[in-house]
Motif scaffolding. Sequence first.
Motif, mmCIF file in Angstrom:
data_model
loop_
_atom_site.group_PDB
_atom_site.id
_atom_site.type_symbol
_atom_site.label_atom_id
_atom_site.label_comp_id
_atom_site.label_asym_id
_atom_site.label_seq_id
_atom_site.Cartn_x
_atom_site.Cartn_y
_atom_site.Cartn_z
ATOM 1 N N UNK A 1 -0.577 2.528 9.221
ATOM 2 C CA UNK A 1 0.456 2.662 8.202
ATOM 3 C C UNK A 1 -0.160 3.351 6.997
ATOM 4 N N UNK A 2 0.630 4.164 6.310
ATOM 5 C CA UNK A 2 0.086 4.916 5.176
ATOM 6 C C UNK A 2 1.167 5.062 4.119
ATOM 7 N N UNK A 3 0.757 5.458 2.918
ATOM 8 C CA UNK A 3 1.714 5.704 1.849
ATOM 9 C C UNK A 3 1.105 5.415 0.494
ATOM 10 N N UNK A 4 1.922 5.534 -0.566
ATOM 11 C CA UNK A 4 1.440 5.238 -1.910
ATOM 12 C C UNK A 4 0.857 3.832 -1.985
ATOM 13 N N UNK A 5 -0.138 3.646 -2.859
ATOM 14 C CA UNK A 5 -0.879 2.404 -3.109
ATOM 15 C C UNK A 5 -1.980 2.144 -2.093
ATOM 16 N N UNK A 6 -2.187 3.067 -1.139
ATOM 17 C CA UNK A 6 -3.405 2.945 -0.337
ATOM 18 C C UNK A 6 -4.575 3.130 -1.282
ATOM 19 N N UNK A 7 -5.709 2.514 -0.940
ATOM 20 C CA UNK A 7 -6.899 2.757 -1.743
ATOM 21 C C UNK A 7 -7.465 4.123 -1.377
ATOM 22 N N UNK A 8 -7.809 4.910 -2.378
ATOM 23 C CA UNK A 8 -8.254 6.279 -2.095
ATOM 24 C C UNK A 8 -9.526 6.342 -1.239
ATOM 25 N N UNK B 1 -10.549 3.954 1.113
ATOM 26 C CA UNK B 1 -10.511 2.819 2.035
ATOM 27 C C UNK B 1 -11.009 3.186 3.434
ATOM 28 N N UNK C 1 -9.563 5.052 5.595
ATOM 29 C CA UNK C 1 -8.514 5.400 6.555
ATOM 30 C C UNK C 1 -8.352 6.910 6.575
ATOM 31 N N UNK D 1 4.907 3.601 4.910
ATOM 32 C CA UNK D 1 4.914 2.197 4.473
ATOM 33 C C UNK D 1 6.311 1.596 4.337
ATOM 34 N N UNK E 1 1.390 10.585 -4.924
ATOM 35 C CA UNK E 1 0.783 9.372 -5.513
ATOM 36 C C UNK E 1 -0.696 9.614 -5.813
ATOM 37 N N UNK F 1 -2.417 -5.927 -2.107
ATOM 38 C CA UNK F 1 -2.831 -4.876 -1.186
ATOM 39 C C UNK F 1 -1.748 -3.813 -1.020
ATOM 40 N N UNK F 2 -2.061 -2.833 -0.220
ATOM 41 C CA UNK F 2 -1.161 -1.698 0.013
ATOM 42 C C UNK F 2 0.181 -2.179 0.585
ATOM 43 N N UNK F 3 0.171 -2.786 1.764
ATOM 44 C CA UNK F 3 1.430 -3.228 2.370
ATOM 45 C C UNK F 3 1.992 -4.472 1.680
ATOM 46 N N UNK G 1 1.999 -5.326 -1.412
ATOM 47 C CA UNK G 1 2.728 -5.020 -2.642
ATOM 48 C C UNK G 1 4.091 -4.397 -2.328
ATOM 49 N N UNK G 2 4.160 -3.562 -1.289
ATOM 50 C CA UNK G 2 5.461 -2.996 -0.892
ATOM 51 C C UNK G 2 6.390 -4.096 -0.370
ATOM 52 N N UNK H 1 -10.085 -6.593 -1.963
ATOM 53 C CA UNK H 1 -9.637 -5.250 -1.566
ATOM 54 C C UNK H 1 -8.308 -4.892 -2.218
ATOM 55 N N UNK I 1 -5.557 -4.477 -5.368
ATOM 56 C CA UNK I 1 -5.776 -3.944 -6.714
ATOM 57 C C UNK I 1 -4.673 -4.409 -7.664
ATOM 58 N N UNK J 1 -1.412 -2.424 -8.267
ATOM 59 C CA UNK J 1 -0.334 -2.392 -7.276
ATOM 60 C C UNK J 1 0.779 -3.380 -7.617
ATOM 61 N N UNK K 1 -11.859 -0.840 9.301
ATOM 62 C CA UNK K 1 -10.525 -0.663 9.877
ATOM 63 C C UNK K 1 -10.157 0.795 9.763
ATOM 64 N N UNK K 2 -9.067 1.202 10.396
ATOM 65 C CA UNK K 2 -8.680 2.610 10.287
ATOM 66 C C UNK K 2 -7.786 2.820 9.100
#
Lengths: 182, 147
Positions: free
Chosen positions: A40-47, A49, A51, A81, A169, B10-12, B14-15, B35, B37, B40, B146-147
Amino acid sequence: MNPVGPRGVYDEAKRFAEAMTMAYHRAHGVDTRILRIFNTYGPRMRPRDGRVVSNFIVQALRGEPITIFGTGEQTRSFCYCLDEVEGIHRLFMHGDHEPTNIGNPNEFTMKELAEVVLRVTGSRSEVVYRPLPEDDPKQRRPDITKARTQLGWEPTVQLEEGVRRTAEYFRAELERGALATA
Amino acid sequence: MRILITGAAGFLGSHLADRFLADGHEVVGMDNFITGRPENLAHLMGHERFRFVRHDVSQFIFVDGIQTLKVGSLGTHNALGVAKAKGARFLLASTSEVYGDPLVHPQPESYWGHVNPVGPRGVYDEAKRFAEAMTMAYEPCRPARGL
């Protein structure tokens, strides 16, 4: 799957978590759901990280070489996301206790992903190849028949649009200096 | 509904918090910021139906691979205990990683990888696999990735 390889801790922690979740459902009647998230990807990923989507976009925006591991022929399926969140929401509200895949079944090679990132960002970064890490899966793609039929869910945001929103983003993060030393 | 989201910064996570708040639910976000932030969740601070609790769901030491295993085991165990005590619905965010390097393509939920983690023997098999993985994680220079 190799439980003592370098990727083993993450895989095994999740498999253990699934087993324990199922045990709580069976032994204590807890109303559980098991969601299997694919990339999964999108805004708020850590730059930083690690991935592939965030790596490629940040490298492209900074004009650094885009690093592909292996031949670039290995494939992944990337879910935007907000599609993922919609699937999680439906599973939480209406799902059953068995595992459910929530991911985007459209499959891309790492080469194709790099091309999309370069096109969307307008970057002139070159693409460089590095050795493939140990235990890196060659392919991964969800069968989402269950989510489609039981939850009426499927992803709607395609890769190019999702990469565009993610790059916006990261560009904003870059401008406010968040990626300068990250 | 009142929803507890572990890993909410986290990324997911927070969404997901955004989504449940938009639907009118009350959300308690939990994170230890290892991990995740704070930025977010910055836009949710002050929201009347959102509350943040800084807490580590595994409550132990933090060394990459070991932390991964503790979140998956102790963190999941603790969260399940809360769900049991409160009679709450529990959703585990698992991963396609459980399929490993799959021989079946694409992967339906029915594909086991090498061990079926939710079968009747799954608890035993996974506990053993978990012990092996934990042992390796205590070796130096074995980063989780992880990926």
